[in-house]
Design an enzyme around this catalytic site. Structure first.
Site, mmCIF file in Angstrom:
data_model
loop_
_atom_site.group_PDB
_atom_site.id
_atom_site.type_symbol
_atom_site.label_atom_id
_atom_site.label_comp_id
_atom_site.label_asym_id
_atom_site.label_seq_id
_atom_site.Cartn_x
_atom_site.Cartn_y
_atom_site.Cartn_z
ATOM 1 N N GLY A 149 0.804 -1.213 0.000
ATOM 2 C CA GLY A 149 0.000 0.000 0.000
ATOM 3 C C GLY A 149 0.836 1.261 0.000
ATOM 4 O O GLY A 149 0.347 2.336 0.363
ATOM 5 N N GLY A 150 2.100 1.155 -0.415
ATOM 6 C CA GLY A 150 2.951 2.333 -0.527
ATOM 7 C C GLY A 150 3.256 3.007 0.792
ATOM 8 O O GLY A 150 3.601 4.195 0.800
ATOM 9 N N SER A 166 5.105 -5.515 -2.080
ATOM 10 C CA SER A 166 5.262 -4.097 -2.388
ATOM 11 C C SER A 166 5.925 -3.375 -1.207
ATOM 12 O O SER A 166 7.041 -3.718 -0.835
ATOM 13 C CB SER A 166 3.908 -3.491 -2.759
ATOM 14 O OG SER A 166 4.071 -2.195 -3.312
ATOM 15 N N ALA A 167 5.251 -2.401 -0.592
ATOM 16 C CA ALA A 167 5.844 -1.749 0.575
ATOM 17 C C ALA A 167 6.147 -2.762 1.664
ATOM 18 O O ALA A 167 7.127 -2.629 2.414
ATOM 19 C CB ALA A 167 4.905 -0.668 1.110
ATOM 20 N N ASP A 172 6.553 -5.173 -14.239
ATOM 21 C CA ASP A 172 6.539 -4.276 -13.080
ATOM 22 C C ASP A 172 7.601 -3.203 -13.294
ATOM 23 O O ASP A 172 8.769 -3.530 -13.532
ATOM 24 C CB ASP A 172 6.844 -5.093 -11.814
ATOM 25 C CG ASP A 172 6.800 -4.268 -10.536
ATOM 26 O OD1 ASP A 172 6.771 -3.018 -10.605
ATOM 27 O OD2 ASP A 172 6.811 -4.887 -9.456
ATOM 28 N N HIS A 189 2.848 -5.197 -11.156
ATOM 29 C CA HIS A 189 3.119 -5.014 -9.734
ATOM 30 C C HIS A 189 1.895 -5.421 -8.912
ATOM 31 O O HIS A 189 0.788 -4.987 -9.173
ATOM 32 C CB HIS A 189 3.458 -3.539 -9.467
ATOM 33 C CG HIS A 189 3.953 -3.262 -8.090
ATOM 34 N ND1 HIS A 189 5.260 -3.483 -7.704
ATOM 35 C CD2 HIS A 189 3.319 -2.791 -6.984
ATOM 36 C CE1 HIS A 189 5.416 -3.153 -6.437
ATOM 37 N NE2 HIS A 189 4.249 -2.739 -5.983
#
Length: 325
Positions: A82-83, A162-163, A267, A297
């Site tokens: 979620g960045g 991701s994050a 990605d 991604h």
């Protein structure tokens, strides 16, 4: 329109922030009741009430009701994506993914909640996830009946998407001393589409700059919101290549921790993962790299069927290989 409104964050005139939940962040309630027709049980356990952090545990129901003595399963400690700005363990996409991972591996999954940026910039997420790791290894964590009866603390894995992949990397480095001391028996670390960056663009970032799943403009904005004030994308939190890599990588090598790095060629960040693979290999770390053509991604999070295929295939194979080593 607020600069960050695409992330559901509005900066008010007085400097405070208002959040608006986005469709990607719909929530699912846990289900700890074994009489319900679900294959995996789930429940929330508080970690630090002052920070409002918690862990969502996932336990295959068959392990909970059919084992005498209870079956011991690997413990997968999961960090959501979620960045650093969006989502939590209750977010439906991550709840469903972790539930399926618990079923397919099978494993006890501990999905860690952490404070979000921009209200809480890095290293807040690292601090919270490291605290959760220590709680899981503590007497308090081991007294939880699901963990006490079903989690094999000798076979633990760190994983993030991701994050969350970025967090798994940094938390593994932070916990390297404890791993070396035997306080945490981490068999493997899985960096799944890890969210890394840097000031100078890579070839994949230039080639896929307007990729619909992760346009570079959005990635840059997430870093702007989560990095320490005044830091650029060559900060060590964003760019693991900074300074030639962390000296703690030597600790991971010494304890034989195996690292899986997984990404798609579709990605924009895939070249960042390839850089990390080369750096870790140069430092003597046992790395399993898997770069598949196409894709995007976060594909296995956003596409439930792809997630099931990944959990029952590549992820399960990696976990089993670590357990057999």
């Amino acid at each position: 329109m607020s600069r960050y409104e695409g992330f559901g964050v509005v900066i008010n005139p007085d400097g405070t922030m208002t959040r608006r939940r986005l469709p990607i962040d719909s929530r699912s309630e846990p289900c700890p009741d074994p009489t319900q027709s679900v294959p995996v049980l789930s429940k929330d356990v508080p970690i630090n009430q002052s920070k409002n952090t918690s862990i969502r545990l996932f336990l295959p129901k068959q392990a909970a009701i059919n084992s005498s003595p209870p079956a011991k399963l690997p413990l997968l400690i999961y960090f959501h994506g979620g960045g650093f700005v969006l989502c939590n363990p209750a977010s439906t996409v991550f709840h469903d993914y972790c539930s399926n991972a618990a079923l397919q591996l099978p494993a006890v999954v501990a999905s860690v909640g952490y404070r979000l940026a921009p209200e809480h910039r890095l290293p807040a997420a690292y601090d919270d996830c490291e605290e959760a790791l220590r709680w899981l290894a503590s007497i308090a964590g081991k007294e939880d009946p699901w963990l006490r009866d079903h989690a094999d603390y000798g076979n633990c894995f760190l994983m993030g998407n991701s994050a969350g992949g970025n967090i798994a990397y940094h938390v593994a480095l932070r916990a390297a001393n404890e791993i070396a001391a035997g306080q945490l028996k981490i068999r493997g670390v899985i960096l799944h589409h890890a969210f890394f960056g840097g000031v100078e663009r890579t070839g994949s970032e230039e080639r896929l700059a307007v990729n619909p799943m992760l346009p570079l403009e959005s990635a840059d904005m997430a870093w702007e919101m989560c990095l320490p004030v005044g830091a650029d994308r060559d900060h060590e939190y964003c760019n693991p290549m900074a300074g030639g890599g962390s000296e703690m990588l030597e600790k991971l090598r010494a304890v034989g921790c195996i690292v899986a790095v997984i990404a798609y060629e579709g990605d924009p960040l895939v070249d960042r993962s390839k850089e990390v693979v080369r750096m870790m290999e140069d430092k003597g770390i046992d790395v399993v790299a898997h770069f598949e053509s196409g894709g995007s991604h976060g594909l296995e999070i956003m596409d439930a069927e792809k997630g099931k295929e990944f959990n029952g295939g590549l992820l399960k194979k990696f976990v089993q290989s670590c357990l057999a080593a």
